[in-house]
Structures are given as C-alpha cells and as structure tokens.
Design a protein around this motif. Structure first.
Motif, short mmCIF file in Angstrom:
data_model
loop_
_atom_site.label_atom_id
_atom_site.label_comp_id
_atom_site.label_asym_id
_atom_site.label_seq_id
_atom_site.Cartn_x
_atom_site.Cartn_y
_atom_site.Cartn_z
N ARG A 94 -37.65 41.80 39.43
CA ARG A 94 -39.11 41.87 39.60
C ARG A 94 -39.55 41.32 40.96
NH1 ARG A 94 -42.05 42.74 34.95
NH2 ARG A 94 -40.90 42.71 32.98
N CYS A 95 -38.69 40.59 41.62
CA CYS A 95 -39.03 40.00 42.92
C CYS A 95 -38.76 41.05 44.01
CB CYS A 95 -38.20 38.76 43.18
SG CYS A 95 -38.45 37.46 41.96
N PRO A 96 -39.76 41.35 44.86
CA PRO A 96 -39.60 42.43 45.85
C PRO A 96 -38.34 42.32 46.69
CG PRO A 96 -41.88 41.68 45.78
CD PRO A 96 -41.10 40.75 44.90
N TYR A 97 -38.05 41.12 47.21
CA TYR A 97 -36.91 41.03 48.12
C TYR A 97 -35.58 41.12 47.38
CZ TYR A 97 -39.95 40.15 52.06
OH TYR A 97 -40.89 40.30 53.04
N GLN A 98 -35.54 40.77 46.11
CA GLN A 98 -34.33 41.01 45.33
C GLN A 98 -34.17 42.50 45.03
OE1 GLN A 98 -31.67 39.14 44.36
NE2 GLN A 98 -32.55 37.64 45.77
N LEU A 99 -35.30 43.19 44.84
CA LEU A 99 -35.27 44.64 44.67
C LEU A 99 -34.74 45.30 45.94
CD1 LEU A 99 -36.14 46.89 42.61
CD2 LEU A 99 -38.29 47.00 43.88
N PHE B 131 -51.78 44.80 46.00
CA PHE B 131 -50.78 45.86 45.81
C PHE B 131 -49.83 45.43 44.69
CE2 PHE B 131 -52.18 46.21 50.15
CZ PHE B 131 -52.25 47.57 50.40
N ALA B 132 -49.49 46.38 43.83
CA ALA B 132 -48.54 46.09 42.75
C ALA B 132 -47.72 47.35 42.47
CB ALA B 132 -49.25 45.63 41.49
N LEU B 133 -46.48 47.14 42.07
CA LEU B 133 -45.60 48.25 41.68
C LEU B 133 -45.56 48.33 40.17
CD1 LEU B 133 -43.48 50.46 42.32
CD2 LEU B 133 -41.74 48.64 42.29
N TYR B 134 -45.83 49.52 39.62
CA TYR B 134 -45.79 49.74 38.18
C TYR B 134 -44.65 50.72 37.84
CZ TYR B 134 -50.19 47.47 36.85
OH TYR B 134 -51.17 46.54 36.58
N ILE B 135 -43.97 50.44 36.74
CA ILE B 135 -43.01 51.39 36.17
C ILE B 135 -43.25 51.43 34.67
CG2 ILE B 135 -40.59 52.00 35.87
CD1 ILE B 135 -39.89 50.43 38.32
N GLU B 136 -43.33 52.63 34.12
CA GLU B 136 -43.63 52.83 32.70
C GLU B 136 -44.94 52.15 32.32
OE1 GLU B 136 -40.22 51.66 30.43
OE2 GLU B 136 -38.94 53.20 31.30
N ARG B 137 -45.90 52.24 33.23
CA ARG B 137 -47.27 51.71 33.06
C ARG B 137 -47.32 50.20 32.91
NH1 ARG B 137 -47.52 56.10 29.36
NH2 ARG B 137 -48.49 57.95 30.26
N GLU B 138 -46.26 49.52 33.29
CA GLU B 138 -46.25 48.06 33.25
C GLU B 138 -45.95 47.52 34.65
OE1 GLU B 138 -43.79 46.37 30.29
OE2 GLU B 138 -44.68 47.51 28.64
N GLU B 139 -46.63 46.44 34.98
CA GLU B 139 -46.46 45.87 36.31
C GLU B 139 -45.07 45.27 36.48
OE1 GLU B 139 -48.14 41.97 38.46
OE2 GLU B 139 -49.72 43.43 38.03
N LEU B 140 -44.40 45.69 37.53
CA LEU B 140 -43.08 45.15 37.83
C LEU B 140 -43.16 44.01 38.84
CD1 LEU B 140 -39.92 45.74 37.42
CD2 LEU B 140 -40.07 46.72 39.71
N ALA B 141 -43.99 44.19 39.90
CA ALA B 141 -44.03 43.18 40.95
C ALA B 141 -45.35 43.23 41.70
CB ALA B 141 -42.88 43.40 41.94
N GLN B 142 -45.82 42.06 42.16
CA GLN B 142 -46.95 41.95 43.07
C GLN B 142 -46.41 42.02 44.49
OE1 GLN B 142 -50.29 41.56 42.69
NE2 GLN B 142 -50.33 41.56 40.44
N LEU B 143 -47.13 42.71 45.37
CA LEU B 143 -46.64 42.95 46.73
C LEU B 143 -47.67 42.49 47.75
CD1 LEU B 143 -45.58 46.49 45.66
CD2 LEU B 143 -43.96 44.65 46.11
N ASN B 144 -47.18 42.09 48.91
CA ASN B 144 -48.06 41.47 49.91
C ASN B 144 -48.90 42.46 50.69
OD1 ASN B 144 -46.99 39.02 49.15
ND2 ASN B 144 -45.52 38.92 50.84
N ASP B 145 -48.34 43.62 51.02
CA ASP B 145 -49.06 44.57 51.88
C ASP B 145 -48.53 45.98 51.63
OD1 ASP B 145 -46.61 44.75 53.28
OD2 ASP B 145 -47.17 43.06 54.53
N CYS B 146 -49.07 46.93 52.39
CA CYS B 146 -48.71 48.34 52.17
C CYS B 146 -47.25 48.59 52.54
CB CYS B 146 -49.64 49.23 52.98
SG CYS B 146 -49.44 49.08 54.77
N THR B 147 -46.73 47.90 53.54
CA THR B 147 -45.34 48.10 53.95
C THR B 147 -44.39 47.70 52.84
OG1 THR B 147 -45.99 47.60 56.22
CG2 THR B 147 -43.64 47.60 55.73
N MET B 148 -44.61 46.52 52.29
CA MET B 148 -43.77 46.05 51.20
C MET B 148 -43.94 46.95 49.98
SD MET B 148 -43.70 42.32 49.32
CE MET B 148 -43.05 41.46 50.75
#
Length: 468
Positions: free
Chosen positions: A300-305, A410-427
């Motif tokens: 769920r952590c962006p940098y681990q992803l 910004f947040a990434l969703y998969i299967e309509r559930e939030e996976l991770a919060q993100l800092n900006d559009c690039t991330m």
C-alpha cells in the motif's frame, strides 16, 4: 449433480445466466462433486463479481437442502449404525445424523464439542495460552482423523474448512489478522507429529512414492503450502532457501511494523525481498487482492509499490514518470483535441492566479497527466475520477481539487477501494502504471492506448508510441 462432468456444470451455469463463469470453471476443472464442495473462500477466488458469488452460493445451498430429505436421512443412519453402533441411540440419533452429514468436508462443516475446560476458555473470548492452544489443536486433529476413517493425510481443502469453521465460531482467535495461517500451520504440524511413528509403514511408503517422495530425502517445508494453500490450494515446492516458519515470522513482523509510525525501512525491504517469490506466486495464481494486502500491507506504500515494480522490470518507474511529464506536458496541452476540455479550462483559470514558476510547472504537469486519455480517445473514467466517485474496478486515480496547491488530493484505487494516498500527479501516474504490473491486472481495452504510450516510454522500447 455429484456425478456431473465439467461440461455439464458449465451448461448448468449457462442455464442460470452465469455464462461468464464458464471459462474459469473449465480452467479449474470444476465437476459436480467439486462444485458442491466449494466454500465461501473458494467461491470468492473463482468468481470476482459479488452478485455472481451470491447467486452461485444460493444455488448450491438450495440443492443441498433439497438433497437432505428422508432418503438421505435413512441412508446416513444405516451407514452410521454399521460404522458407529455405540453412538446410535434414541437420544443421540438426531444429533449424530446432523454431525455425520455436516462432516462431509463441505462448507457446512461444524466444529465438534470441545472438552469442558476448553469451552470455558473460549466462552471468555480470551486468546488461549500455549498449552490450551495445543489442547484445541489435538482435539481438532483427533476429530478430523475420526471422520477421515483413520487417515492421517488431510488435503488442503479439508484443513481450510476446519480452520475456517474455528475462526468463524471464535473470531477472537484470528490474532493480528494472521490467525488463519497460524492455526492451519499448527494443525498441519500436529498431523506431521502423529505421523512420525509410522514412517516405515507400508501404506506410508506407498503414499510417499505416489506423491514424488524419494527414499532418503525429506520434502522441504513450504511456505507456499502453509500460506498460499489458504488462498489458492496446494503448490509444488518452495525455493530451497525459504522455510515456512521463517516466512511466517517475516509476515508477522511486516504486519506489526506497518502499524508503527516510525518504520525500519531497511528491514522492511529485506523482509519484502525474502518473501517476494511467494507473493508473486499468489498474484500469478489470482489470489484475492485483499488477501495479498493482508499478508503484505507494505504494498500500500507508494515507494514499496515502485520498488516491487523495479524488482520485476529493473526500471525506476517514478524517475521515468517524472521524465515523461516534463518532456510531454507542453505538447499535450497544445493539442487541439484538449483545448476545450473542462480540465484544460480549469487549468487556464488557475494559471492566472499564480506567478511562481514551480507552481505553474506543477499545474501543467497535473493537467497533462489527467488529459492523457482524452489525447488518445480513451475512456477517462478508467484512468482518473476528478472530483467524482471512483466506479472502475481496475486501477484508477481519484483526484480532488487538482489545481489547488494547498488542498489537492491524489489516491490510487483498485476494486473501488483505496490502496494508497499519493503526494502529486507524478507519483499518482507512476503508481497507476505500476499497479497494473505488480498485481498482474489486465489492461481494459478502453484505456489501452494511453497505458501503451506510457509503458513504451517507461520500458524504453525501440519505437515508442507517440502522441497522435
């Protein structure tokens, strides 16, 4: 239904408007007997849509209810009286019939009556100590052996059903969300312990030969057997360096560390490295996403992803995404196709309110990111939901107030559930591309051209896709 072939089951699905499930049922070779043995976990694994899951389970339960008529009752009583004559009495007949029928290794399995001291501890809803856990495991092992007619070799499905029944009856035993794995491992170890005195038994040697065991060699303890079976069923063998107990400890440590505010990131990376093979096996076998994230919450952590993506592809997805947006943002915003788009109009209005170069560059990169699907004529709802509710089940971005420097989200969703919060559009863009690869999710056709453009640049293909 028990005697149905795979094709008969597939025809039965089509007649009940469940034709979408046919390819998966053929792939998994679900015959009539296998269909009736499915439990909730297996259905979730086979069927992705919740509506189809509910319909399928309801059909199976109705068939089982119809089957349990007078004829079944008479047959079970006659069989039981031959095998267990001491149990059948007027007083015990009803309870014995229910118990005998339930213990056919289906999702209707019920737990046996535990001894009085165990019942007292469980009634208090307290996690039992080590000695009491051993008592519970010993009793479950004895009960399973009895209804396996003395066999000491339960299959993975039977382990799953018994442990599921235990945790459903006593949810507090599911410690830290890893209770299923721990109780199943303990039950397996108990059977191994009981089997030790009969290592030289002729039947045991035949079984070993049948399942590929070579004389003088012991099979390696497999975490895939102890963990992945819980989701997907048995797998062959683990890597030589990976021991089941060690990986159980890695997973438990990762779950504890994830709950901390200050995390030991170096150790997190080491333990994620140690468990990558079982994680990739789960993903390639289409284990439910929630099960993968429950075992490996750091995905769920962006940098681990991003790091997982780099381990798979040897590409720095974040660095590449920065380069893509810096190079292409001006070109994207100058295209005629996006000139009258609401996002571009919103951008132009916000640009007038700022003069700082960094802020202007950030806004333009954000707009270019969000406008990519429009450039390629793709469905933008499968890419980003801007100030809207996420509806797509595939990876998609949720974006709120994209041009407000102080309140954009910004947040990434998969299967309509939030996976991770993100800092900006690039991330956010990097996480979106990475998620399709890390979780092995097929790209929807209606967003294919956009992702193909991004991936051709990320992977540095010889002839990358270009803007239209």
């Amino acid at each position: 239904m028990e005697s149905w072939s795979v094709e008969q089951v597939c025809n039965w699905l089509k007649q009940r408007n469940l034709g979408e499930l046919v390819p998966k049922f053929r792939e998994e070779e679900i015959s009539g007997a296998a269909l009736l043995a499915l439990n909730d976990r297996m259905v979730q694994q086979l069927v992705k849509k919740i509506g189809h899951q509910a319909v399928l389970m309801d059909l199976i339960k109705k068939y089982q209810q119809q089957k349990s008529g007078l004829e079944s009752f008479t047959y079970c009583c006659e069989t039981a009286s031959q095998k267990f004559p001491e149990v059948i009495s007027g007083k015990n007949l009803k309870s014995f019939f229910a118990r005998h029928k339930m213990l056919q290794w289906t999702s209707s399995y019920v737990l046996p009556d535990f001894p009085y001291d165990v019942r007292c501890i469980l009634a208090e809803k307290k996690c039992p100590d080590h000695s009491m856990r051993i008592r519970i495991i010993e009793f479950l092992q004895a009960d399973m052996t009895k209804y396996l007619e003395g066999s000491l070799y339960p299959n993975s499905q039977q382990y799953n059903i018994v442990v599921n029944a235990l945790l459903q009856a006593y949810p507090f035993l599911d410690e830290d969300g890893n209770g299923f794995l721990l109780w199943k491992r303990a039950l397996k170890d108990r059977f191994k312990y009981v089997r030790r005195p009969i290592e030289d038994d002729e039947q045991v040697l035949r079984n070993k030969c049948k399942f590929g065991h070579r004389r003088g060699q012991s099979r390696k303890s497999s975490f895939a057997e102890n963990t992945l079976d819980d989701v997907q069923g048995p797998v062959e063998e683990e890597p030589a360096h990976l021991k089941g107990n060690a990986v159980d400890l890695h997973i438990k440590w990762l779950n504890r560390e994830y709950m901390k505010t200050q995390r030991n990131w170096e150790e997190v990376e080491n333990r994620m490295n140690a468990t990558i093979e079982i994680r990739r096996k789960m993903i390639s076998d289409k284990a439910p996403l929630k099960d993968i994230l429950r075992l490996f919450p750091f995905l769920r952590c962006p940098y681990q992803l991003f790091r997982e993506f780099q381990l798979l592809t040897h590409m720095d997805i974040y660095k590449k995404t920065v380069e893509i947006l810096e190079i292409y943002s001006e070109n994207i915003l100058s295209l005629y196709v996006v000139r009258n788009n609401p996002i571009n109009i919103m951008l132009q209005e916000n640009l007038k309110q700022h003069t700082e170069e960094d802020v202007l560059k950030y806004m333009k990169m954000t707009a270019a990111c969000l406008l990519l699907p429009e450039v390629f004529g793709d469905d933008s709802s499968l890419f980003a939901a801007v100030n809207k509710e996420v509806k797509a089940v595939t990876p998609v971005l949720e974006v709120k107030n994209p041009f407000n420097v102080n309140s954009c989200e910004f947040a990434l969703y998969i299967e309509r559930e939030e996976l991770a919060q993100l800092n900006d559009c690039t991330m956010a863009l990097a996480a979106l591309v990475a998620a399709f690869h890390v979780f092995d999710i097929p790209c929807p056709k209606r967003i294919h051209r956009t992702l193909n453009f991004l991936e051709s640049l990320v992977f540095e293909v010889r002839n990358p896709a270009s803007l239209p």
